[in-house]
Every structure is written in structure tokens, then in C-alpha cells.
Design an enzyme around this catalytic site. Structure first.
Site, PDB file in Angstrom:
ATOM      1  N   GLY A  46      16.767  23.028  57.426  1.00 35.76           N
ATOM      2  CA  GLY A  46      17.765  24.078  57.235  1.00 35.76           C
ATOM      3  C   GLY A  46      18.869  23.576  56.324  1.00 35.76           C
ATOM      4  O   GLY A  46      18.596  22.904  55.333  1.00 35.76           O
ATOM      5  N   CYS A  47      20.103  23.869  56.658  1.00 40.36           N
ATOM      6  CA  CYS A  47      21.239  23.433  55.846  1.00 40.36           C
ATOM      7  C   CYS A  47      21.294  21.911  55.766  1.00 40.36           C
ATOM      8  O   CYS A  47      21.307  21.227  56.796  1.00 40.36           O
ATOM      9  CB  CYS A  47      22.536  23.966  56.455  1.00 40.36           C
ATOM     10  SG  CYS A  47      24.029  23.339  55.652  1.00 40.36           S
TER      11      CYS A  47
END
Length: 212
Positions: A46-47
């Protein structure tokens, strides 16, 4: 997740230690620096701000570098990656000392640090750039990742299917300088405070015996 997080602990450690990984050579992805043998792992969870913040906490991890990989666009910018058209994922490269932390333990942290059943997203971050992925550097890493996923599926640790991509590492592009150590530099920024910090606190509790 269907079962308590400790079930994943038991599963990963027992299954990986029982697999004949020694049959695979692991020379690729390794470098020699000042008499310390180091290896590289590359993940996407993800991030990349969050991934860097979490994995930087682990003992044996020497450096975590946020960047882009898995796509075709050369030298992509953050803005380009955010369009979802480059094929790249927000990822992070981990330089680690295998005498202090093993790839098996990094895999454990990988699966416990995000939801591998969410396709092309993590929480409110949506797009192929936020996909769950393991970019293996050698045959050993490939076999460990695939075996681990197979065991997690077989034991039905998650209620939904694991969608983590396991693909060969090709080229890694470092993210822009302002993305490096973002959480460390901006702990009170909105996303850092309300998204990363709670996740980081949970991560620290799970791996409290393995923190620096």
C-alpha cells in the site's frame, strides 16, 4: 482475518522452517558492504510511507527506501504513478543483515503489516499502485513467498483469498527525496497521524521483541 494473529505467527514460523529452502541458492540480491553480508527484499503493502515506517523499526533492517517498481514506465514520477497507468506499485526496498533478521521474518512482517486480501487497494488508498506484492530477487525468495501464501490459504487464515502478487524483481526507482523518511519527518501530518501512527503502534506491539 479469520483467526487470531498468533495463528499466523505459528503458521509462518513452523511451515517455513520445515521447508527445504536450502536446496535453492540465494546469491542474487545480495551485496557485500564493509564485511557485513547484506541482502535485499522488495515489498509493496500500500502506501510506501507506512511500509517504510514499519519495517525501519525491525532489528537487522539497515535501510528502507520507498520507490516504484513492477511497471514499464522508466523513471516515473509520483504524479505519474498515482494515475495508475505506469504499472508501478508504491513499494519499498529493504536492505537487511540476514544474520540478524531472516527473509522468513520479513515475510512474516509483510503479511502482518497489511491486508493481503484487498485487491489493488489498502483501506482508502485505491488503485493498482497500492497493490499487495512481493518482488523476489532470487529463486529462494520466490519459493518462500509462494510456499508461505500456499500455507496461509490451506490453513484458511484469512476469510478472503490472498491476492498478493509474487513477481520477479526487475528495476527499482527511488521515490522523490521528499518521500524518504516521510513519517519520521512529518509525524503530525494528517495522514501520518491518523493512518500511519495507529498502524505503526500495532506493528510495534506485535514485533516488540524484534525492534531496534
Amino acid at each position: 482475518m479469520k483467526k487470531h494473529v498468533l495463528a499466523i505467527y505459528i503458521l509462518i514460523f513452523s511451515s517455513l522452517s520445515g521447508f527445504a529452502f536450502h536446496t535453492f541458492k540465494s546469491s542474487a540480491g545480495s551485496t557485500q558492504t564493509t564485511a557485513v553480508q547484506t541482502e535485499t527484499a522488495t515489498f509493496a503493502t500500500g502506501c510506501f510511507w507506512c511500509g517504510e515506517a514499519k519495517f525501519s523499526q525491525l532489528k537487522g533492517v539497515l535501510k528502507v527506501t520507498p520507490g516504484y517498481t513492477g511497471g514499464l514506465t522508466e523513471n516515473p514520477s509520483y504524479e505519474e504513478v498515482c494515475t495508475g497507468t505506469t504499472g508501478h506499485a508504491e513499494a519499498f526496498s529493504i536492505l537487511y543483515d540476514p544474520s540478524l533478521i531472516s527473509y522468513d521474518e520479513l515475510l512474516e512482517a509483510f503479511f502482518l503489516s497489511h491486508d493481503p486480501t484487498q485487491l489493488n487497494r489498502q483501506g482508502n488508498d485505491v488503485g493498482t499502485q497500492y497493490r499487495s506484492a512481493i518482488f523476489y530477487h532470487n529463486e529462494t525468495q520466490k519459493q518462500r513467498a509462494k510456499y508461505c501464501i500456499a500455507q496461509l490459504r490451506e490453513k484458511k487464515i484469512y476469510e478472503r483469498n490472498i491476492v498478493t502478487e509474487v513477481t520477479a524483481f526487475t528495476k527499482f526507482y527511488n521515490a522523490e527525496s521528499y518521500h524518504q523518511e516521510y513519517y519520521k519527518k512529518h509525524p503530525n501530518q494528517g495522514y501520518c497521524r491518523y493512518v500511519i501512527q495507529p498502524e505503526l503502534e500495532k506493528f510495534r506491539k506485535i514485533f516488540k521483541k524484534k525492534l531496534k
